[in-house]
Each structure stands twice: as structure tokens, then as C-alpha cells.
Design a protein around this motif. Structure first.
Motif, short mmCIF file in Angstrom:
data_model
loop_
_atom_site.label_atom_id
_atom_site.label_comp_id
_atom_site.label_asym_id
_atom_site.label_seq_id
_atom_site.Cartn_x
_atom_site.Cartn_y
_atom_site.Cartn_z
N THR A 1 -12.91 2.77 -12.71
CA THR A 1 -14.34 3.05 -12.54
C THR A 1 -14.51 4.27 -11.63
O THR A 1 -13.53 4.77 -11.05
CB THR A 1 -15.05 1.85 -11.92
OG1 THR A 1 -14.66 1.74 -10.54
CG2 THR A 1 -14.71 0.56 -12.66
N PRO A 2 -15.73 4.76 -11.45
CA PRO A 2 -15.95 5.87 -10.51
C PRO A 2 -15.56 5.52 -9.07
O PRO A 2 -15.34 6.43 -8.26
CB PRO A 2 -17.45 6.13 -10.62
CG PRO A 2 -17.81 5.68 -11.99
CD PRO A 2 -16.95 4.49 -12.24
N LEU A 3 -15.50 4.24 -8.71
CA LEU A 3 -15.01 3.85 -7.40
C LEU A 3 -13.48 3.80 -7.49
O LEU A 3 -12.91 2.93 -8.14
CB LEU A 3 -15.56 2.47 -7.02
CG LEU A 3 -15.18 1.95 -5.63
CD1 LEU A 3 -15.74 2.85 -4.52
CD2 LEU A 3 -15.67 0.51 -5.44
N ARG A 4 -12.80 4.78 -6.87
CA ARG A 4 -11.36 4.90 -7.01
C ARG A 4 -10.64 3.60 -6.66
O ARG A 4 -10.99 2.94 -5.67
CB ARG A 4 -10.83 6.03 -6.12
CG ARG A 4 -11.26 7.42 -6.54
CD ARG A 4 -10.49 8.49 -5.77
NE ARG A 4 -10.55 8.30 -4.33
CZ ARG A 4 -11.53 8.70 -3.54
NH1 ARG A 4 -12.58 9.34 -4.09
NH2 ARG A 4 -11.49 8.49 -2.23
N GLY A 5 -9.67 3.29 -7.47
CA GLY A 5 -8.90 2.07 -7.23
C GLY A 5 -9.53 0.81 -7.76
O GLY A 5 -8.93 -0.26 -7.68
#
Length: 795
Positions: free
Chosen positions: A372-376
Motif C-alpha cells: 500500500t502507499p504506507l510503506r511496509g
């Protein structure tokens, strides 16, 4: 992005993490990877990550409420799931490519999670899959999907066997639901989903995975990086890598990060009911028995589960929120279908258990696979029925990606944040939505007067068209979601919000890609079906081949605007019941291609039987032949091609028909070696060809022969010349003229072959006998209908 809970200390995203954090419950809180969701996908991913040396926490309640995996039939196959919309959709084809990769992994995967105690085959419950086409659904869905399954099997060289439904063991349906066709796919089995999950759980435990019996409530993150999850009891688990594989429950975690889900298609529930039945007689089938997918849902399927038990599945209803309890109507419908369509004594069998599962369905109908755009923070979902089946493949791929390895699969189309995936034009979505909506009624045997059915098609489409426009002017949901949103305001609101967000982020969708040849053919077939054309799809394919270059057009290729305009002009004329041969300008008799058009009767391949039999009765190698009512010259030219030494005269009273005959003779002069001419004349005239009296070896005739009062299809009644079709009140005027003229022209022992309307065989025989013929015999065409009479002129 900020999270809803306080962030933990930043941790490395790769490598084995020394566990230094311990919760008040005495368990570690720091891991290399946290996997949320202990169904087939999450458990498989945890196993594969642990095998690669990662410290893993697998989060999920042991009783797995709402889970799709526990309620699944767990069929290990992709070919039985094929539908026409899947193979005609670009993204559907991409997803099917993943299925093909997954199917080969299962034998090794089952062995690898069996702890060395077996090769894993002991949890298989079925030996292959038998797909039935029965009379319950609709031809436009069930029949087409059945053929799509077979075509896809052949395309990929997957072994299968066409079987007689009466030879399918255990099957004993209600006679009103008897199967019409069947095929067996020996490579598609099933597993016991409960035992599969137990083995995955034990394997994970043996590999050191920490199993956490509980719900994850929110995601931890800061500075654009995920940091872990917070459990419902308030415990924070920390990791730089978090995999959301919790099915429908994943949506709660996405929602916990403000703004994260704006352009990630939301997950809704495909609520479904299945049952486990202990059969009255203690029997079960050897293989999976199923129908093709139908009516916004999976097909009916029966999966053996051992000890005289069978799994019966499954319904599918799209709902905003997952459901825990079965709806009575859905359960009754499922059980009714099971006994009626597969085995009657299931009605007297015991229902041992009822399962409720919730398949994750994204708002654009395709899986969410990737970071997702939230890394990890990663997402891994199946869709509809393929999550469990894809689990070994996706587990290996995600483990490699999350631990820094090289990816092997192209998952880019299914990246979680994306503009809505379509793959179907709005027109195609509307047509499919109407078709499947009506099919739900037919599947439940609704009692609708036949004459009313056509009005539903016409009435529903503009309703759905208006609804699609209300939802969004640019984006169109998949057919099942379009229908569901009309009944569920919450889903409609989510769709509108998602579309608005995507338009702001990605802009309006570009001009739609040119519809493929297959798209045009499918819609044309639907139109021709509605106008009662007898072979709608075949005619649509023929018209496409006529417009496009080449003999066999590529259905996946785009159709240009110019070609589409020409194609739909012809389709419109065919919908008006103009003969197909007039539209293509061609007809065939034997291997001769004949030009035909307005003003001449279309020759029919059934006439080949008469020509073949007539020449067999006429022993001369160089016969003198007269073809009466020659029309396009088809019979005369066929005789001339089959007997090169013949001398053939074709006769017709119609000047237009003779023009077509002469045109065909000119076009086929290299194929027809016989001496050939065409003469205009009245067949009933006593001096017609009088110079040939008593010298002709063979007279052939395909005269007008339909009674004036008989109702005919528009192709004959409206478009072809009445003088070539009808022949007086009893349909025998032309037959009488042919018999009289043939008796005069033929030599003693000469042969007469005359085609007739099938209901008039006896009357034709009497007329021919009365004209002086003997050895009069009646013959059927290749379809078994009495169609022509052969006789000899008395010496």
C-alpha cells in the motif's frame, strides 16, 4: 501518515529481529513480519515467511468468525471456474494466469505442510471434478460458460473427458433438472478446508510462528511507514512489515489509517451459505460435481467429505458488512438446488452443519495484491472463490517480496491503490447485469408467462443504464456490484466516494479502449437472440468474419470504428430477419460458393442429399440434365461439377433469378466443366424445351412448395421472392407442373428428383405416380425430414 494509535519505536524492515519487547501477557511484541488473518492466505504466508527465516506473528481468532476459508468447498481448480466474462476481460485473463501458476504448486505444497507424516494427499476429498450443464439455468450464462470451460481446457492442453451424464456415478437428479452434457476434469480435486487450516496452523507452530488468538484493531504507522498493529486488548505488536490477509476484516485496518483507503477499492462481503450433509444411504460421489458459475454467483457444487458426508455449496450475496448467521431463504434455496439438481435422496438426508462465510470482494471486483502507499503495509486478498486456491502461489510471492527477494509474478494491475479496474465497456456491463438478474429468477423456477419474458430484457436495461449514470458518469462497477449497489445504499455511497477520490487522484479515465471483436460479437448475439434469430452467435461470428479480413477473426483483437460501423449495419439487417446469405452475398452447396441476393431464393445445404441420390440413380457418365426452377443455378452447377461430362440446362421463369444463375456460372467456370446453359421459360408451358422431348436422362427440381396459408419465418416470408417459395393453397401447383414436364422430357427409365415441403411427401408421391412414373421413393434429408422424391419414367 499518522495512525490512530501511538507509534512504536522505528524498527528495521528486513532481517531477523531480536525479540526484546514482551507484552503484559508474556508474549513477544516485536517481529520481522506481522500477518493479520489466519485463513488460508494468511496462514500460508506465515508458513512461507517463517521458512525463509523471518520471525512471524500470525494474528487471528482461533474460531475464525466470518471467514471464507472455513466455509469453503476448497475446490483445487481454476478451469471449472471459467466464465465467458472472465476470458473476455483483460484483467480476468491476468487473474486466470495466476490461477494457472497456482494449480501446479498444490501437490508439493500439501506434502510440505504434512509434517513428514504423509504426502499430503490424505486431505484430498475428491478425485477430479465433473462439470454438469443442466436445464436449470439460462443458455446465455450456463451453456456459454460450459463451452468456455471446455474451450479453455483445450487452449491450455489440460486433460478432460466428455462424459455421458447418465454415466456420472452417484448423480440422480430430479427429472426436471436432468443434466444435458458433462465433462470430467481429472486434475481438479478438493481438500477438506478444516484439515488444511489445521495443518497450516501446526506447520506454522513448528516453524516458530507466534499464533495470537485475537483481533487486530488498527495499524501503527508514522512518517509514511507501517510500524505494527494494535490488538483489541490494547497490545501493540511492532514490525516494519505488516501483511493484511484477513479477508473482509482487512477493511477495518485500512480504515484505521486516515486517508490510506481513499483510492484502494473498498472490500465488501460476498456472504455465502454452505452445508455439510450426511447422506441417507451413506454414499458420496467420487469427484466434485458442479455446474458452471451462474447468476452473479458460483455454480452449485457437491464435494465429497468422507464417511457418507458431502459439502453442498454455495450462495453468494454481496452485502456491505460480513454476516455470521445464515439467511433462511438462502439456506432453503441452496438445499432445494442440491437435491433437485444432483441427488434426490438428499431431501431425506441429515444436515450435519451449516457454514457461513464472507468472501472479500473489492469495489472493482479484482484482488488487492501488493504494498500500500504506507510503506511496509501489504494487502493480500482473494476474490470470490480463488483465495484458498491461490494461497501457495501468493504466499511464496509475498514472502519473497517482503524479505527483499525478486518478484516472479506480475501483480502490478492488482496493486491496492489504483484507479478502478474495468475490462468491460459500460454497454457490456449493462447487458451482463440484465442477463444475470433474470437468470436468478430462472434458476429458482419462477413462473412467468413466456410471452412476458422478452419485456423484462427491454425494461431492465434502461433502469440499470440510468442507475450506472447516477453512480458515476465515468466509471462503471462490475455487473454484480452494479446490481448490489442498487439495493444497498451503503455500497452505492462507497462506490461514489471511491470514484470521486480516484478522479481527483488519477484524473478521468481515458477514452475507452476499442471494444474487441469478441465484445461486438457477444452483444450482436444478444440482439439476434432477442429478435429470435435461430443461430444468433454463429450468425454474429459469420458477419464479423465477413467484415474483417481473414477467415477466422481474432476475438481478442480490437475492432476499428469503421469495421464496427459496417458490422452493426449488417447485424441490424439480420435482426430484421434478412437472410444471412443476402448479407454476406454468399451461399454454399457442396463446396461451391454461390452469389445470392435480393430476388433469388437462397439454396440450402439440405438439397445436397437430393443431388447426391439423383446422380446415384442416373447411371450415365454423360447425362442430359434439365434443372427446373433453377433459381441461383445451385443444383445445375452442382450436377455439372459432379458429372463433368454432363450437358445441363437450367430453367426459370424469373429473369432476376436467371441473372444470378448466369453470374454464378461465370464465377464457377473453372470449377464446373460440364456444358451449361440457362433458359427463361414457364415450367408449366407444354412447349418448354420441346426439342428435348424423350431425350433427357435426369430432371431435377427444387420448386416452390410451401402452401400459401402456412406461416413462415420472416427470412422466407418477407425477404425471399414469394414465387420461389409458395405454390398455391396446397403447395403443390409447381410440383404438378414439374411432374408433367418431366414426364414429357425424360427418356424411358430417366430419373426425376423433386424436392418438396416435408409435410407433403405422400401427396407428391401420388402426383408423380399419376404422371407416369414408377419406382417412386421418398427420401429424408440429413436432418431426418422427408424432403425429396426420386422416381423413374416408365419405359
Amino acid at each position: 501518515m499518522s495512525a490512530t494509535a501511538p507509534s512504536a519505536t522505528a524498527l528495521p524492515t528486513l532481517g531477523v529481529l531480536p525479540v526484546t519487547h514482551v507484552s503484559e501477557h508474556g508474549r513477544p511484541t516485536g517481529y520481522d513480519v506481522i500477518v493479520v488473518g489466519n485463513g488460508a492466505l494468511g496462514s500460508s504466508a506465515a508458513v512461507e515467511l517463517a521458512r525463509r527465516g523471518a520471525s512471524v506473528a500470525l494474528v487471528g481468532p482461533r474460531h475464525r468468525p466470518y471467514a471464507a476459508s472455513t466455509a469453503a468447498g476448497a475446490m483445487l481448480g481454476c478451469f471449472g471456474e471459467v466464465t465467458t466474462t472472465l476470458v473476455e476481460n483483460t484483467y480476468g485473463q491476468t487473474k486466470f494466469a495466476l490461477d494457472l501458476r497456482a494449480k501446479d504448486l498444490w501437490p508439493e505444497w500439501l506434502e510440505s505442510i504434512s509434517g513428514g507424516l504423509s504426502d499430503g494427499r490424505d486431505i484430498l476429498t475428491a478425485n477430479g471434478t465433473t462439470v454438469l450443464l443442466n436445464s436449470v439455468g439460462t443458455a446465455g450464462i450456463d451453456t456459454d460458460n460450459f463451452h468456455a470451460i471446455r474451450a479453455t481446457l483445450e487452449k491450455h492442453d489440460e486433460p478432460y473427458e466428455t462424459v455421458d451424464p447418465s454415466d456420472v456415478g452417484w448423480l440422480d437428479p430430479d427429472p426436471n433438472s436432468r443434466p444435458l452434457q458433462a465433462l470430467h476434469i481429472p486434475g481438479e480435486h478438493a481438500v477438506d478446508s478444516g484439515r488444511l487450516l489445521l495443518r497450516l496452523e501446526q506447520t506454522a507452530r513448528d516453524l516458530g510462528v507466534t499464533l495470537i488468538d485475537g483481533h487486530a484493531a488498527s495499524v501503527l504507522g508514522d512518517d509514511g511507514q507501517s510500524r505494527g498493529v494494535v490488538l483489541e486488548d490494547g497490545t501493540s505488536l511492532t514490525s516494519g512489515q505488516v501483511l493484511l490477509a484477513g479477508g473482509v476484516g482487512t477493511q477495518t485496518l485500512v480504515d484505521s489509517v486516515p486517508g490510506l483507503g481513499d483510492c484502494i477499492p473498498r472490500l465488501v462481503a460476498g456472504y455465502g451459505v454452505s452445508a455439510v450433509v450426511t447422506t441417507q444411504d451413506g454414499t458420496q460421489p467420487e469427484s466434485v460435481i458442479r455446474t458452471p458459475n451462474r447468476a452473479f454467483a458460483c455454480g452449485l457444487h457437491i464435494v465429497p467429505r468422507g464417511a457418507g458426508r458431502v459439502y453442498v455449496g454455495a450462495t453468494n450475496i454481496i452485502t456491505p458488512q460480513p454476516m455470521a448467521d445464515p439467511v433462511m431463504g438462502d439456506l432453503l434455496f441452496l438445499l432445494e438446488c442440491a437435491h433437485r439438481q444432483t441427488r434426490r435422496n438428499l431431501w431425506s438426508s441429515a444436515v450435519s452443519g451449516i457454514n457461513v462465510g464472507n468472501r472479500p470482494i473489492s469495489l472493482d471486483g479484482f484482488p488487492l495484491l501488493g504494498e500500500t502507499p504506507l510503506r511496509g503495509l501489504w494487502m493480500m486478498t482473494g476474490t470470490y472463490r480463488d483465495g484458498l486456491f491461490l494461497s501457495p502461489l501468493l504466499a511464496k510471492e509475498f514472502a519473497a517480496r517482503m524479505l527483499g527477494g525478486e518478484p516472479e509474478l506480475d501483480l502490478e494491475p492488482f496493486a491496492p491503490e489504483r484507479a478502478p479496474l474495468g475490462g468491460m465497456s459500460r454497454e457490456a456491463v449493462l447487458d451482463t447485469t440484465v442477463e444475470h438478474t433474470l437468470a436468478t429468477g430462472y434458476e429458482q423456477h419462477w413462473n412467468v408467462p413466456t410471452g412476458w419474458q422478452e419485456f423484462f430484457d427491454v425494461g431492465l436495461k434502461p433502469i440499470y443504464a440510468q442507475w450506472a449514470e447516477e453512480l458515476d458518469p465515468d466509471f462503471t462497477p462490475q455487473p454484480d456490484l452494479l446490481a448490489a449497489a442498487r439495493m444497498e445504499p451503503q455500497i452505492a455511497l462507497w462506490l461514489k466516494t471511491y470514484y470521486d477520490n480516484c478522479r481527483a487522484r488519477f484524473g478521468k479515465p481515458g477514452p475507452p479502449a476499442a471494444d474487441s471483436v469478441g465484445d461486438h460479437v457477444r452483444r450482436a448475439a444478444e440482439l439476434l437472440t432477442a429478435t429470435r434469430v435461430t443461430t444468433p452467435r454463429a450468425d454474429a461470428l459469420t458477419l464479423a468474419a465477413h467484415v474483417l479480413p481473414g477467415e477466422d477473426p481474432d476475438l481478442d483483437a480490437p475492432m476499428s470504428a469503421e469495421d464496427a460501423q459496417g458490422f452493426w449495419m449488417l447485424v441490424g439487417r439480420r435482426a430484421g430477419r434478412e437472410p444471412l446469405e443476402y448479407l454476406t452475398g454468399r451461399a454454399r452447396l457442396f463446396d461451391l460458393e454461390l452469389a445470392v441476393g435480393a430476388g433469388v431464393r437462397v439454396p440450402h445445404t439440405r438439397t445436397e442429399a437430393m443431388v447426391t441420390e439423383a446422380l446415384a440413380r442416373c447411371g450415365s457418365d454423360h447425362p442430359r440434365v434439365v434443372d427446373l426452377y433453377t433459381g441461383s443455378g445451385a443444383v445445375a452447377l452442382a450436377v455439372g461439377a459432379l458429372r463433368p461430362a454432363a450437358v445441363v440446362t437450367g430453367v426459370d421463369v424469373c429473369a432476376t433469378a436467371l441473372d444470378w444463375a448466369k453470374r454464378n456460372a461465370e464465377g464457377l467456370k473453372d470449377r464446373v466443366e460440364a456444358e451449361l446453359d440457362f433458359v427463361r421459360g414457364d415450367i408449366a408451358a407444354p412447349d418448354l424445351l420441346s426439342g428435348l422431348d424423350g431425350t433427357v436422362d435426369l430432371v431435377t427440381a427444387a420448386p416452390p412448395n410451401v402452401p400459401d396459408h402456412v406461416h413462415l419465418i420472416p427470412e422466407l416470408a418477407t425477404h425471399q421472392p414469394a414465387g420461389a417459395i409458395r405454390s398455391g393453397w396446397d403447395g403443390l401447383d409447381a410440383v404438378r407442373s414439374v411432374a408433367a414436364t418431366a414426364a414429357r422430357l425424360l427418356t424411358g427409365g430417366g430419373v426425376l428428383a423433386i424436392e418438396h415441403y416435408d409435410a407433403l411427401a405422400d401427396a407428391v408421391i401420388e402426383i408423380v405416380r399419376a404422371a407416369g412414373f414408377e419406382a417412386v421413393t421418398s427420401h429424408t434429408d440429413r436432418e431426418g425430414h422427408p424432403r425429396f422424391v426420386i422416381a423413374r419414367r416408365a419405359a
